[in-house]
Design a protein around this motif. Structure first.
Motif, PDB file in Angstrom:
ATOM      1  N   UNK A 184       0.847  -1.206   0.000  1.00  0.00           N
ATOM      2  CA  UNK A 184       0.000   0.000   0.000  1.00  0.00           C
ATOM      3  C   UNK A 184       0.877   1.248   0.000  1.00  0.00           C
ATOM      4  N   UNK A 185       1.931   1.242   0.823  1.00  0.00           N
ATOM      5  CA  UNK A 185       2.830   2.392   0.905  1.00  0.00           C
ATOM      6  C   UNK A 185       3.501   2.664  -0.440  1.00  0.00           C
ATOM      7  N   UNK A 186       3.950   1.619  -1.103  1.00  0.00           N
ATOM      8  CA  UNK A 186       4.594   1.799  -2.410  1.00  0.00           C
ATOM      9  C   UNK A 186       3.604   2.388  -3.415  1.00  0.00           C
ATOM     10  N   UNK A 187       2.383   1.905  -3.399  1.00  0.00           N
ATOM     11  CA  UNK A 187       1.367   2.426  -4.306  1.00  0.00           C
ATOM     12  C   UNK A 187       1.076   3.901  -4.010  1.00  0.00           C
ATOM     13  N   UNK A 188       0.995   4.252  -2.715  1.00  0.00           N
ATOM     14  CA  UNK A 188       0.691   5.628  -2.315  1.00  0.00           C
ATOM     15  C   UNK A 188       1.840   6.593  -2.618  1.00  0.00           C
ATOM     16  N   UNK A 189       3.068   6.097  -2.586  1.00  0.00           N
ATOM     17  CA  UNK A 189       4.225   6.958  -2.868  1.00  0.00           C
ATOM     18  C   UNK A 189       4.576   6.984  -4.348  1.00  0.00           C
ATOM     19  N   UNK A 190       4.136   5.975  -5.074  1.00  0.00           N
ATOM     20  CA  UNK A 190       4.483   5.878  -6.494  1.00  0.00           C
ATOM     21  C   UNK A 190       5.830   5.212  -6.729  1.00  0.00           C
ATOM     22  N   UNK A 191       6.388   4.619  -5.699  1.00  0.00           N
ATOM     23  CA  UNK A 191       7.664   3.914  -5.843  1.00  0.00           C
ATOM     24  C   UNK A 191       7.400   2.505  -6.353  1.00  0.00           C
ATOM     25  N   UNK A 192       8.192   2.093  -7.327  1.00  0.00           N
ATOM     26  CA  UNK A 192       8.086   0.741  -7.874  1.00  0.00           C
ATOM     27  C   UNK A 192       9.217  -0.122  -7.330  1.00  0.00           C
ATOM     28  N   UNK A 193       9.096  -1.434  -7.519  1.00  0.00           N
ATOM     29  CA  UNK A 193      10.156  -2.351  -7.088  1.00  0.00           C
ATOM     30  C   UNK A 193      11.472  -2.003  -7.776  1.00  0.00           C
ATOM     31  N   UNK A 194      11.394  -1.691  -9.064  1.00  0.00           N
ATOM     32  CA  UNK A 194      12.599  -1.366  -9.829  1.00  0.00           C
ATOM     33  C   UNK A 194      13.279  -0.106  -9.283  1.00  0.00           C
ATOM     34  N   UNK A 195      12.471   0.908  -8.997  1.00  0.00           N
ATOM     35  CA  UNK A 195      13.021   2.155  -8.466  1.00  0.00           C
ATOM     36  C   UNK A 195      13.620   1.936  -7.080  1.00  0.00           C
ATOM     37  N   UNK A 196      12.962   1.115  -6.269  1.00  0.00           N
ATOM     38  CA  UNK A 196      13.456   0.822  -4.923  1.00  0.00           C
ATOM     39  C   UNK A 196      14.808   0.113  -4.984  1.00  0.00           C
ATOM     40  N   UNK A 197      14.990  -0.758  -5.948  1.00  0.00           N
ATOM     41  CA  UNK A 197      16.250  -1.496  -6.081  1.00  0.00           C
ATOM     42  C   UNK A 197      17.399  -0.597  -6.518  1.00  0.00           C
ATOM     43  N   UNK A 198      17.105   0.561  -7.064  1.00  0.00           N
ATOM     44  CA  UNK A 198      18.143   1.505  -7.499  1.00  0.00           C
ATOM     45  C   UNK A 198      18.651   2.385  -6.354  1.00  0.00           C
ATOM     46  N   UNK A 199      18.030   2.268  -5.199  1.00  0.00           N
ATOM     47  CA  UNK A 199      18.394   3.105  -4.050  1.00  0.00           C
ATOM     48  C   UNK A 199      19.773   2.757  -3.518  1.00  0.00           C
ATOM     49  N   UNK A 200      20.428   3.751  -2.951  1.00  0.00           N
ATOM     50  CA  UNK A 200      21.710   3.551  -2.273  1.00  0.00           C
ATOM     51  C   UNK A 200      21.400   3.124  -0.834  1.00  0.00           C
ATOM     52  N   UNK A 201      21.331   1.814  -0.626  1.00  0.00           N
ATOM     53  CA  UNK A 201      20.904   1.295   0.678  1.00  0.00           C
ATOM     54  C   UNK A 201      21.898   1.623   1.790  1.00  0.00           C
ATOM     55  N   UNK A 202      23.186   1.693   1.477  1.00  0.00           N
ATOM     56  CA  UNK A 202      24.173   2.070   2.494  1.00  0.00           C
ATOM     57  C   UNK A 202      23.876   3.477   3.006  1.00  0.00           C
ATOM     58  N   UNK A 203      23.586   4.374   2.096  1.00  0.00           N
ATOM     59  CA  UNK A 203      23.257   5.753   2.476  1.00  0.00           C
ATOM     60  C   UNK A 203      21.951   5.805   3.265  1.00  0.00           C
ATOM     61  N   UNK A 204      20.951   5.095   2.783  1.00  0.00           N
ATOM     62  CA  UNK A 204      19.641   5.109   3.445  1.00  0.00           C
ATOM     63  C   UNK A 204      19.730   4.553   4.856  1.00  0.00           C
ATOM     64  N   UNK A 205      20.337   3.379   5.015  1.00  0.00           N
ATOM     65  CA  UNK A 205      20.416   2.774   6.349  1.00  0.00           C
ATOM     66  C   UNK A 205      21.360   3.552   7.256  1.00  0.00           C
ATOM     67  N   UNK A 206      22.452   4.047   6.704  1.00  0.00           N
ATOM     68  CA  UNK A 206      23.383   4.836   7.505  1.00  0.00           C
ATOM     69  C   UNK A 206      22.736   6.095   8.052  1.00  0.00           C
ATOM     70  N   UNK A 207      22.038   6.821   7.188  1.00  0.00           N
ATOM     71  CA  UNK A 207      21.371   8.043   7.647  1.00  0.00           C
ATOM     72  C   UNK A 207      20.183   7.730   8.551  1.00  0.00           C
ATOM     73  N   UNK A 208      19.522   6.601   8.314  1.00  0.00           N
ATOM     74  CA  UNK A 208      18.433   6.188   9.199  1.00  0.00           C
ATOM     75  C   UNK A 208      18.957   5.973  10.609  1.00  0.00           C
ATOM     76  N   UNK A 209      20.083   5.305  10.727  1.00  0.00           N
ATOM     77  CA  UNK A 209      20.672   5.078  12.049  1.00  0.00           C
ATOM     78  C   UNK A 209      21.090   6.407  12.679  1.00  0.00           C
TER      79      UNK A 209
END
Length: 160
Positions: free
Chosen positions: A31-56
Protein backbone atom coordinates in the motif's frame (compact mmCIF):
# COMPACT_ATOMS: atom_id res chain seq x y z
CA UNK A 1 19.98 9.20 37.76
CA UNK A 2 22.66 9.10 35.05
CA UNK A 3 21.91 9.29 31.35
CA UNK A 4 21.50 5.72 30.07
CA UNK A 5 23.53 5.71 26.87
CA UNK A 6 23.00 1.97 26.30
CA UNK A 7 19.22 2.42 26.34
CA UNK A 8 19.53 5.29 23.86
CA UNK A 9 21.78 3.17 21.65
CA UNK A 10 19.36 0.22 21.77
CA UNK A 11 16.40 2.50 20.99
CA UNK A 12 18.28 3.83 17.96
CA UNK A 13 17.77 0.54 16.12
CA UNK A 14 14.03 0.37 16.79
CA UNK A 15 13.20 2.37 13.65
CA UNK A 16 15.04 -0.16 11.46
CA UNK A 17 13.40 -3.18 13.07
CA UNK A 18 9.90 -1.67 13.03
CA UNK A 19 10.48 -0.42 9.49
CA UNK A 20 11.44 -3.88 8.21
CA UNK A 21 8.15 -5.22 9.56
CA UNK A 22 5.88 -2.18 8.96
CA UNK A 23 6.91 -1.59 5.36
CA UNK A 24 7.10 -5.27 4.38
CA UNK A 25 4.69 -6.36 1.61
CA UNK A 26 2.68 -8.45 4.09
CA UNK A 27 1.95 -5.46 6.32
CA UNK A 28 1.84 -1.96 4.73
CA UNK A 29 4.64 -2.13 2.15
CA UNK A 30 2.49 -2.73 -0.90
CA UNK A 31 0.00 0.00 0.00
CA UNK A 32 2.83 2.39 0.91
CA UNK A 33 4.59 1.80 -2.41
CA UNK A 34 1.37 2.43 -4.31
CA UNK A 35 0.69 5.63 -2.31
CA UNK A 36 4.22 6.96 -2.87
CA UNK A 37 4.48 5.88 -6.49
CA UNK A 38 7.66 3.91 -5.84
CA UNK A 39 8.09 0.74 -7.87
CA UNK A 40 10.16 -2.35 -7.09
CA UNK A 41 12.60 -1.37 -9.83
CA UNK A 42 13.02 2.15 -8.47
CA UNK A 43 13.46 0.82 -4.92
CA UNK A 44 16.25 -1.50 -6.08
CA UNK A 45 18.14 1.50 -7.50
CA UNK A 46 18.39 3.11 -4.05
CA UNK A 47 21.71 3.55 -2.27
CA UNK A 48 20.90 1.29 0.68
CA UNK A 49 24.17 2.07 2.49
CA UNK A 50 23.26 5.75 2.48
CA UNK A 51 19.64 5.11 3.44
CA UNK A 52 20.42 2.77 6.35
CA UNK A 53 23.38 4.84 7.51
CA UNK A 54 21.37 8.04 7.65
CA UNK A 55 18.43 6.19 9.20
CA UNK A 56 20.67 5.08 12.05
CA UNK A 57 22.11 8.59 12.41
CA UNK A 58 18.70 10.30 12.52
CA UNK A 59 17.27 7.58 14.76
CA UNK A 60 20.13 8.19 17.17
CA UNK A 61 19.24 11.88 17.20
CA UNK A 62 15.64 10.99 18.03
CA UNK A 63 16.68 8.47 20.69
CA UNK A 64 19.03 11.00 22.25
CA UNK A 65 16.20 13.48 22.89
CA UNK A 66 13.65 10.84 23.96
CA UNK A 67 14.74 10.73 27.62
CA UNK A 68 13.56 14.32 28.03
CA UNK A 69 10.16 13.26 26.70
CA UNK A 70 9.67 10.00 28.59
CA UNK A 71 11.67 10.20 31.85
CA UNK A 72 10.14 12.61 34.38
CA UNK A 73 13.34 12.81 36.39
CA UNK A 74 15.07 14.49 33.44
CA UNK A 75 12.84 17.50 34.12
CA UNK A 76 14.15 17.72 37.68
CA UNK A 77 17.70 17.46 36.34
CA UNK A 78 16.95 20.29 33.91
CA UNK A 79 15.68 22.47 36.73
CA UNK A 80 19.08 22.39 38.40
CA UNK A 81 21.01 23.12 35.23
CA UNK A 82 21.97 19.54 34.40
CA UNK A 83 24.78 19.09 36.91
CA UNK A 84 23.75 17.19 40.07
CA UNK A 85 27.04 18.16 41.73
CA UNK A 86 25.91 21.80 41.79
CA UNK A 87 22.44 21.03 43.13
CA UNK A 88 21.10 21.86 46.56
CA UNK A 89 20.55 18.97 49.00
CA UNK A 90 16.83 19.04 48.19
CA UNK A 91 17.58 17.66 44.71
CA UNK A 92 19.41 14.65 46.15
CA UNK A 93 16.52 14.08 48.57
CA UNK A 94 13.99 14.34 45.74
CA UNK A 95 15.89 11.85 43.56
CA UNK A 96 16.34 9.51 46.54
CA UNK A 97 12.56 9.53 47.03
CA UNK A 98 11.45 9.51 43.38
CA UNK A 99 14.30 8.04 41.31
CA UNK A 100 12.16 5.15 40.08
CA UNK A 101 8.78 6.90 39.98
CA UNK A 102 7.10 6.25 36.64
CA UNK A 103 10.22 4.46 35.36
CA UNK A 104 8.50 1.52 33.68
CA UNK A 105 8.38 0.21 30.14
CA UNK A 106 4.62 0.77 30.15
CA UNK A 107 4.93 4.43 31.16
CA UNK A 108 7.66 5.02 28.60
CA UNK A 109 5.48 3.46 25.93
CA UNK A 110 2.65 5.82 26.88
CA UNK A 111 4.87 8.89 26.58
CA UNK A 112 6.43 7.58 23.37
CA UNK A 113 2.96 7.10 21.89
CA UNK A 114 1.96 10.62 22.94
CA UNK A 115 5.14 12.00 21.33
CA UNK A 116 4.28 10.13 18.15
CA UNK A 117 0.69 11.33 18.22
CA UNK A 118 1.42 14.97 19.03
CA UNK A 119 4.77 15.42 17.25
CA UNK A 120 5.25 12.83 14.49
CA UNK A 121 1.64 12.75 13.24
CA UNK A 122 1.31 16.52 12.75
CA UNK A 123 4.71 16.79 11.05
CA UNK A 124 3.98 13.84 8.77
CA UNK A 125 0.48 15.11 7.98
CA UNK A 126 1.57 18.67 7.20
CA UNK A 127 4.29 17.49 4.83
CA UNK A 128 1.94 15.01 3.16
CA UNK A 129 -0.77 17.64 2.68
CA UNK A 130 1.64 19.88 0.78
CA UNK A 131 2.90 16.89 -1.19
CA UNK A 132 -0.74 16.10 -2.02
CA UNK A 133 -0.52 12.60 -0.54
CA UNK A 134 -3.48 10.55 0.61
CA UNK A 135 -4.71 9.97 4.12
CA UNK A 136 -3.61 6.35 3.75
CA UNK A 137 -0.07 7.58 3.17
CA UNK A 138 -0.32 9.84 6.23
CA UNK A 139 -1.69 7.10 8.48
CA UNK A 140 0.85 4.50 7.35
CA UNK A 141 3.82 6.81 7.93
CA UNK A 142 2.51 8.41 11.12
CA UNK A 143 1.54 4.98 12.45
CA UNK A 144 5.08 3.79 11.85
CA UNK A 145 6.44 6.72 13.86
CA UNK A 146 3.92 6.27 16.66
CA UNK A 147 4.81 2.58 17.04
CA UNK A 148 8.54 3.29 16.77
CA UNK A 149 8.45 6.10 19.31
CA UNK A 150 6.30 4.03 21.63
CA UNK A 151 8.88 1.22 21.65
CA UNK A 152 11.77 3.70 21.91
CA UNK A 153 10.07 5.37 24.88
CA UNK A 154 9.49 2.02 26.56
CA UNK A 155 13.16 1.06 26.21
CA UNK A 156 14.50 4.40 27.39
CA UNK A 157 12.12 4.83 30.33
CA UNK A 158 12.09 1.23 31.50
CA UNK A 159 15.80 0.45 31.22
CA UNK A 160 17.29 1.75 34.47
Amino acid sequence: MPFNFLAVLAATFVTLIVGFIWYSPKVFGTIWMRETGITEEKAKQSNMFKIFGLTIFYSFMLSFIMPTLVVHQMGALGLIGGDPALAKPSYAAFIADYADAFRTFKHGALHGFMAGLFIALPITAINALYEQKSWRYILINAGYWMVSMMIMGAIICGWK
